[in-house]
Design a protein around this motif. Sequence first.
Motif, short mmCIF file in Angstrom:
data_model
loop_
_atom_site.label_atom_id
_atom_site.label_comp_id
_atom_site.label_asym_id
_atom_site.label_seq_id
_atom_site.Cartn_x
_atom_site.Cartn_y
_atom_site.Cartn_z
N TYR A 293 -2.85 -1.16 -6.33
CA TYR A 293 -2.54 -2.34 -5.51
C TYR A 293 -3.79 -3.09 -5.10
O TYR A 293 -3.71 -4.06 -4.38
CB TYR A 293 -1.77 -1.92 -4.26
CG TYR A 293 -0.49 -1.20 -4.58
CD1 TYR A 293 0.69 -1.91 -4.80
CD2 TYR A 293 -0.46 0.19 -4.67
CE1 TYR A 293 1.86 -1.26 -5.10
CE2 TYR A 293 0.72 0.84 -4.98
CZ TYR A 293 1.88 0.12 -5.19
OH TYR A 293 3.04 0.77 -5.50
N LYS B 1 -2.07 -0.24 3.12
CA LYS B 1 -1.55 -1.48 2.56
C LYS B 1 -0.80 -2.29 3.61
O LYS B 1 -0.92 -3.52 3.68
CB LYS B 1 -0.62 -1.18 1.38
CG LYS B 1 -1.36 -0.72 0.13
CD LYS B 1 -0.48 -0.19 -0.97
CE LYS B 1 0.97 -0.43 -0.85
NZ LYS B 1 1.80 0.24 -1.86
N GLU C 274 -1.27 11.73 0.88
CA GLU C 274 -2.16 10.72 0.32
C GLU C 274 -1.41 9.42 0.04
O GLU C 274 -1.91 8.33 0.35
CB GLU C 274 -2.79 11.27 -0.96
CG GLU C 274 -3.77 12.41 -0.72
CD GLU C 274 -4.09 13.21 -1.95
OE1 GLU C 274 -4.95 14.11 -1.86
OE2 GLU C 274 -3.47 12.97 -3.01
N LYS C 275 -0.22 9.53 -0.51
CA LYS C 275 0.59 8.34 -0.79
C LYS C 275 0.97 7.64 0.51
O LYS C 275 0.95 6.41 0.60
CB LYS C 275 1.84 8.73 -1.58
CG LYS C 275 1.55 9.20 -3.00
CD LYS C 275 2.82 9.66 -3.69
CE LYS C 275 2.52 10.19 -5.08
NZ LYS C 275 3.75 10.73 -5.74
N GLY D 112 -7.15 11.01 -3.79
CA GLY D 112 -5.74 10.71 -3.92
C GLY D 112 -5.37 9.38 -3.30
O GLY D 112 -4.58 8.62 -3.86
N VAL D 113 -5.94 9.08 -2.13
CA VAL D 113 -5.67 7.80 -1.48
C VAL D 113 -6.17 6.65 -2.35
O VAL D 113 -5.47 5.64 -2.54
CB VAL D 113 -6.33 7.74 -0.09
CG1 VAL D 113 -6.26 6.33 0.49
CG2 VAL D 113 -5.65 8.74 0.86
N SER E 66 -6.55 6.62 -5.56
CA SER E 66 -5.76 6.50 -6.79
C SER E 66 -4.50 5.68 -6.55
O SER E 66 -4.05 4.92 -7.39
CB SER E 66 -5.40 7.87 -7.35
OG SER E 66 -4.47 8.54 -6.51
N VAL E 67 -3.92 5.82 -5.34
CA VAL E 67 -2.74 5.02 -5.00
C VAL E 67 -3.14 3.58 -4.69
O VAL E 67 -2.52 2.64 -5.15
CB VAL E 67 -2.00 5.62 -3.79
CG1 VAL E 67 -0.81 4.75 -3.40
CG2 VAL E 67 -1.53 7.04 -4.09
N ALA F 68 -2.09 5.84 1.94
CA ALA F 68 -2.41 4.64 1.16
C ALA F 68 -1.44 3.51 1.47
O ALA F 68 -1.83 2.35 1.61
CB ALA F 68 -2.39 4.97 -0.33
N ASN F 69 -0.16 3.85 1.59
CA ASN F 69 0.84 2.83 1.92
C ASN F 69 0.66 2.29 3.33
O ASN F 69 0.90 1.11 3.59
CB ASN F 69 2.25 3.42 1.75
CG ASN F 69 2.63 3.59 0.29
OD1 ASN F 69 2.19 2.83 -0.56
ND2 ASN F 69 3.44 4.60 0.01
N SER G 122 -0.28 15.64 -1.77
CA SER G 122 -0.11 14.39 -2.54
C SER G 122 0.75 13.40 -1.78
O SER G 122 0.47 12.18 -1.77
CB SER G 122 0.52 14.72 -3.89
OG SER G 122 0.76 13.53 -4.64
#
Length: 210
Positions: free
Chosen positions: A207, A179, A171-172, A199-200, A202-203, A175-176, A168
Motif C-alpha cells: 500500500y 494505514k 503485524e497485519k 512483517g509490518v 511487508s504489509v 500495518a492496517n 503474523s
Amino acid sequence: MTEKIRVSVNGCAVDLLPVVMGLVSEYDRVKDAADDGYDAFAASLGKEDVLAVGLRDELKDDQDFEDIDIVYMHYLGKFGETDIPSPAFSALMDVCNDLSKPLLPLDMDEDSYSKVYCELITTFEILKEGRLAKKAMKKRFDMSSPEAFALSWDAFVNDSKGFRGLASLREKYMANRIKLLTKNSDRMLAVIETERIKGVLSVLGAYSDE
C-alpha cells in the motif's frame, strides 16, 4: 542499531523505528528520534498497554512477571540495564506528554487479542508454552547484538504454527492501523519492536506510495 525506516502511506511520511523491548538504552534513542516535527506518534501497543505505560510509576509494584519474561530479561541483561515496561515505549509516552499529543495504539486491544489467541492457539501449544522458560535456559541464542538476540528469541517463542500465525496477525493489524491513522497525518513516528518490523513493512509495502 537499526535506524528509522521511511515509508510513504496515504501521502504521509511514516518513520518506523525498530526497538529492542526491555533495554534501558532504548529510552534515549527513542527520545532523540521523536522530534516535534511529527504530528502523530504511535507504538505497537494495545490501548490498555498505552494506559499502563502512562501510569507506569503508579503500577510499578503491581506488575506480575511470567517465568518466560524473567528468562528473556536475563539474557537481555548481557547488553545493558533492563526494565519493564519497555523503556522505548516509556520514552515515547514522555515525548507525547511533553508535546501534548496522544500516543496512538497500533496493536489489538485485550479483548480482540484474547479472542484471536483462543482461535489460533491449541491446547497443546498452551501446554508447550508453559515449559518454554525451562527450555529457554538451555537454548543458545544469537548474542551478537541486542537486535539479533531479539529476533532469535522471537523465532524460539513463536516456533509453533499457532504462535507464528498470531504474530503474523498482529503485524497485519498494526500495518492496517498505520494505514488508517495516516489519513489524518502528514508525518508519523511509529515505534515497533524489532521482531515485528519486517512483517509490518511487508504489509505496508503493498500500500506504500513509494
